[in-house]
Design a protein around this motif. Sequence first.
Motif, short mmCIF file in Angstrom:
data_model
loop_
_atom_site.label_atom_id
_atom_site.label_comp_id
_atom_site.label_asym_id
_atom_site.label_seq_id
_atom_site.Cartn_x
_atom_site.Cartn_y
_atom_site.Cartn_z
N ARG A 157 -3.45 14.51 -6.61
CA ARG A 157 -4.92 14.51 -6.69
C ARG A 157 -5.47 15.93 -6.66
N TYR A 162 -6.70 11.44 4.64
CA TYR A 162 -7.53 11.93 3.54
C TYR A 162 -7.08 13.34 3.20
N ARG A 191 -2.88 7.81 -3.35
CA ARG A 191 -3.63 7.24 -2.24
C ARG A 191 -2.81 7.36 -0.96
N GLU A 192 -3.41 7.98 0.09
CA GLU A 192 -2.76 8.03 1.39
C GLU A 192 -2.77 6.63 2.01
N ASP A 237 -13.33 2.49 -7.67
CA ASP A 237 -12.52 3.36 -6.81
C ASP A 237 -12.24 2.69 -5.47
N LYS A 288 -10.83 6.00 4.95
CA LYS A 288 -10.10 7.23 5.23
C LYS A 288 -11.06 8.39 5.51
N ILE A 292 -5.16 1.96 3.12
CA ILE A 292 -4.59 0.74 2.54
C ILE A 292 -4.18 -0.24 3.64
N TYR A 317 -14.72 3.51 2.06
CA TYR A 317 -13.92 4.73 2.15
C TYR A 317 -13.49 4.97 3.59
N ASP A 332 -8.22 0.57 -3.51
CA ASP A 332 -7.67 0.42 -2.15
C ASP A 332 -7.51 -1.05 -1.80
#
Length: 730
Positions: free
Chosen positions: A274, A210, A84-85, A58, A169, A89, A167, A62
């Motif tokens: 999502r 997020y 994915r926001e 996961d 975000k 990224i 993670y 990214d």
Amino acid sequence: MTKSSSLGQRRTGAAGSAEGDRLRLKLVTGGVLLALALAVVVLRLQRLDELPPGLNRDEGIDGALALQVLQGEHAMFFPVDQGREPSAIYALALSTVLFGRTLLAMHLPTALGSAGLVFAVFWLGKVLFGRGEGGRPTSWRGLLIGGVGAGMMAVSVSQTIIGRTSYNKVTHMPLLLVLAFALLWQGWRERSWWRIVLAGICTGLLPYTYIPARFTPFLFLLIGLSFLLPAGSFSKDRVRSELPWAAGFIGVTALVAAPILLHFALHPEHFLMRSREVWLLRGDQGDAFGSFLGNVWDHLLVFGIRGDPNWRHNFAGQSMLRPWEAIFFWLGAGVALWRWKRPAYRLLLLWLGVLLLPAMLSRDDILPHFLRMMGATPVVYLLAAVGLCEGLQFLWERRNSLRLPAMQAVGQMGNRAAVGLGLALGGLILIQGVFTYRTYFQTWANLPVVYEANETEWAELARTLNAQPPDAEVVYLLPYTISEHFSFQYLYEGTTPVDVISASVPYLPQELESALGAMGNPETVKFVDWANDRVSGDSLAEQHVVVLLGKYGRYEGAEAHGSFLIHTFAELASDRPWTIYEHLEPRTVDYDGGISLHGLALGQGAEQLVTEDPLSLGADRALWLALRWQTAPELAVDYSISLRLHDSEGGRVYQKDAVLLNSRHHRTGRWAEEEPVDTVFYLDIPADLAPGDYALRLIVYDSATLSPTVELGVWEPEVALAQVRLGDGG
């Protein structure tokens, strides 16, 4: 002495006292900031290139998307893996430019966000509680609440673990939210346009971070309405006076958020991509209200009872708050409820309630879920600090009436007591920081379950292959449950071709032959054989790849690399079809449950054995067994098989059970009507089994009820497949 001179001395004394108080406040503030900086450097930023030790798939997504961005593939939203926001990224893309395709580049944006969040919480605590009723300064109270809240967050075990993942975000969303409220609160109070504009920018950036950030408009709306309805009365004059400031804030927010909002308007299917997967109140989820109540309970327990059981988010399922913190949190929550009419307390209550909803309204196999409640986390620690402050104030105000010698002595010490109290609180947080350091760097980091949860084998493999010299005549084959692993894709920088294969037996020969053909039928193939079967998800497929490559090529040995072996094969044949077995021996067994056996093959490695004669096995006792099946129309039963070895006296000495699956991993109840399905199994006959003659038998049974189905006309469940003669295992 005249009256005027006496008055002047008092004014001078008061001014000096105020100046001294300001100086002490600055010194203490500087000390708190220094302590927080030390905590985040040690707990958030140390050894980021090593810990966590890998990247799960996961996180790797990214990273792979960040590589696409660096190749010029820009987007406002990435519709990959349920969406994915963009903030995570682009942050990873920048980090990759600076630090290369490394674990450090993946972890640093999250760590910086987590470190920044600690200081933002300190600032928000000072802003919210640095003034009391009527606007009177209460700077020491604000410093205490902000410092204690930020300190507890800085040394939290769960926040340390989360703050070092990839993670980013998850940490950037609460950071922006805290900054937005601190700027908005201060800007509104001081009528500062530049602060209002900055608050709008921070708020407008939230939709890029997020999914739980989508709840924040409700929070801003509720807190705004609460200011417009003081004591239950609506004031038009108040609305007119505040409207320009509200319009400015909303305008800047809308302007900053406009690109992603426009994207969702043009692609509405992306907005819920999502959310549809995790939304608890979907119509097909059964008792949604009961599940919601269960979620509420699970997430309330994080405040002192138990926490997230996911090792990537937490340590051993510990609650978010330690026992002493939990006591003060509940005390702070009670105080906030009691004083809900005061804006600062009202904000904390609304914030906690709204930002816990993303976790409570999501379904998940693992609860509670710390990541989804990260938006509420800053308030959790501030409420605990409020509870501590209120408890201390209660004891201070009643130090004489309580008639406790210790409290009365503290009251007589004045400033020295305050210094001692500050040192005691700092010492308590320091001790907790030491425990967190030991828990994370000395215990958590060395646990096998953490190694597995972070899929560390892939990072080790990438490092190993990156160190190999480039070779255009070589390809690497990596087995996995699906046809790609994004973490490896991000971390691998070599030029030697690599293919991640998702292979299932018995269709593996065709898949393997096709993959090698697409890679130009290379002269040399290096195959990664994972030591942990969990990585590939199918140890049988790994064994079959080795068998097939050895059958159609020349085996040149293996290199051991800790968590994996690399087998090398050369001169692979490309002039004939690849198969596991040369032919199936006819064998028909019709069962009364609607399934039939139509053939079998037995073998060792690349050699197929004849089942008519006893199978003679020496030191190598591993066998593969291929079985061909067919099911009746509309079969609604999922079958499993049991392969058993019996000695000459009929006693069972070895057993292997497996579910019957087709090439799409469907159970028998979902097989196509009358479609032949081949299945292949490995038998690892124990080396310590005594030499002698044994019978290999097959039983087919219902996976749910464990009831065997019987052969038509014979009415017995067991079917003899072959005779096995074991020689000396040594």
